[in-house]
Design a protein around this motif. Structure first.
Motif, short mmCIF file in Angstrom:
data_model
loop_
_atom_site.label_atom_id
_atom_site.label_comp_id
_atom_site.label_asym_id
_atom_site.label_seq_id
_atom_site.Cartn_x
_atom_site.Cartn_y
_atom_site.Cartn_z
N ILE A 148 15.89 6.31 -2.67
CA ILE A 148 15.03 5.02 -2.02
C ILE A 148 15.85 4.44 -0.65
N SER A 149 14.80 4.13 0.31
CA SER A 149 15.39 3.43 1.39
C SER A 149 14.27 2.42 2.01
N ARG A 150 14.65 1.71 3.03
CA ARG A 150 13.80 0.50 3.47
C ARG A 150 13.87 0.57 4.89
N ASP A 151 13.19 -0.03 5.56
CA ASP A 151 13.07 -0.26 7.12
C ASP A 151 12.26 -1.84 7.00
N ASN A 152 13.25 -2.77 7.33
CA ASN A 152 12.82 -4.22 7.11
C ASN A 152 12.13 -4.39 8.47
N ALA A 153 12.31 -3.67 9.42
CA ALA A 153 11.77 -4.05 10.56
C ALA A 153 10.29 -3.57 10.82
N LYS A 154 9.98 -2.49 9.84
CA LYS A 154 8.79 -1.86 9.82
C LYS A 154 7.92 -2.26 8.44
N ALA A 155 8.69 -3.43 7.85
CA ALA A 155 8.35 -3.69 6.41
C ALA A 155 7.90 -2.46 5.52
N THR A 156 8.60 -1.43 5.42
CA THR A 156 8.03 -0.37 4.90
C THR A 156 9.14 0.08 4.09
N GLY A 157 8.91 0.51 2.64
CA GLY A 157 9.83 1.33 1.75
C GLY A 157 9.53 2.68 1.78
N VAL A 200 0.82 -1.00 0.04
CA VAL A 200 -0.01 -0.03 0.11
C VAL A 200 0.84 1.10 -0.07
N GLU A 201 0.90 1.80 -0.95
CA GLU A 201 1.37 3.46 -1.13
C GLU A 201 0.77 4.37 -0.61
N SER A 202 1.73 5.40 -0.04
CA SER A 202 1.03 6.54 0.53
C SER A 202 1.87 7.83 0.36
N GLY A 203 1.32 8.94 0.50
CA GLY A 203 2.38 10.31 0.43
C GLY A 203 2.42 10.99 -0.83
N GLY A 204 1.36 10.33 -1.73
CA GLY A 204 1.36 11.23 -3.15
C GLY A 204 0.76 12.56 -2.85
N GLY A 205 0.54 13.35 -3.88
CA GLY A 205 -0.11 14.56 -3.60
C GLY A 205 0.22 15.53 -4.68
N LEU A 206 -0.15 16.69 -4.18
CA LEU A 206 0.15 17.98 -5.38
C LEU A 206 1.13 18.84 -4.63
N VAL A 207 2.17 18.96 -5.62
CA VAL A 207 3.46 19.82 -5.10
C VAL A 207 3.94 20.80 -6.19
N GLN A 208 4.39 22.06 -5.96
CA GLN A 208 4.93 23.08 -6.84
C GLN A 208 6.30 22.51 -7.22
N ALA A 209 6.58 22.72 -8.59
CA ALA A 209 8.22 22.37 -8.85
C ALA A 209 9.24 22.84 -7.98
N GLY A 210 10.13 22.02 -7.78
CA GLY A 210 11.21 22.35 -6.68
C GLY A 210 10.81 21.80 -5.29
N GLY A 211 9.77 21.45 -5.07
CA GLY A 211 9.17 20.98 -3.92
C GLY A 211 9.82 19.45 -3.51
N SER A 212 9.16 18.99 -2.39
CA SER A 212 9.61 17.57 -2.07
C SER A 212 8.29 16.76 -1.74
N LEU A 213 8.43 15.50 -1.67
CA LEU A 213 7.47 14.56 -1.14
C LEU A 213 8.19 13.30 -0.79
N ARG A 214 7.52 12.55 0.25
CA ARG A 214 8.02 11.22 0.45
C ARG A 214 7.01 10.18 0.24
N LEU A 215 7.34 9.45 -0.18
CA LEU A 215 6.36 8.21 -0.48
C LEU A 215 6.68 7.06 0.43
N SER A 216 5.61 6.35 0.88
CA SER A 216 5.68 5.14 1.59
C SER A 216 5.34 4.03 1.08
N CYS A 217 5.60 2.91 1.38
CA CYS A 217 5.26 1.53 0.76
C CYS A 217 5.17 0.45 1.96
N ALA A 218 3.93 0.10 2.56
CA ALA A 218 3.93 -0.70 3.52
C ALA A 218 3.35 -2.07 3.24
N ALA A 219 4.14 -2.88 3.48
CA ALA A 219 4.09 -4.20 2.90
C ALA A 219 3.38 -5.19 4.03
#
Length: 121
Positions: free
Chosen positions: A70-79, A5-24
């Motif tokens: 890209i990064s991951r936390d195997n203890a949390k089963a999340t990317g 399940v992905e989360s963290g998407g949205g609308l952002v202005q050019a030059g901005g940042s977002l962090r997506l998460s993927c919960a397994a």
């Protein structure tokens, strides 16, 4: 089976940042490669980033290298996918993927449903 399940998407202005998460959930994904792909409207799905099961090796196409991490936390089963210096051409649906080779060399793939990222100019 693995559910992503992905989360963290949205609308952002050019030059901005977002962090997506993927919960397994379901089976453990600690032995799987985790990856992100994206699909702009009307175009084919393309590779964005991948990280090996230990989290020590990452790969990116030139289009995002130096801007995405890209990064991951195997203890949390999340990317995660940290996206900085976003550009309008980064606009797409972003998909999380887990994959590994199973018995007999068969590639096993799991996909999330995607999260929309829109970058305005």
């Amino acid at each position: 089976q693995v559910q992503l399940v992905e989360s963290g998407g949205g609308l952002v202005q050019a030059g901005g940042s977002l962090r997506l998460s993927c919960a397994a959930s379901g089976r453990t994904v600690s032995s799987y490669t985790m990856a992100w792909f994206r699909q702009p409207l009307g175009k084919e799905r393309e590779f964005v980033a991948a990280i090996n099961y230990r989290g020590g090796l990452a790969d990116y196409p030139d289009s995002v290298k130096g801007r995405f991490t890209i990064s991951r936390d195997n203890a949390k089963a999340t990317g995660y996918l940290q996206m900085n210096s976003l550009k309008p051409e980064d606009t797409a649906v972003y998909y999380c993927n887990c994959n590994r080779y199973g018995v007999g060399g068969t590639l096993v793939n799991y996909w999330g449903r995607g999260t929309q990222v829109t970058v305005s100019s």
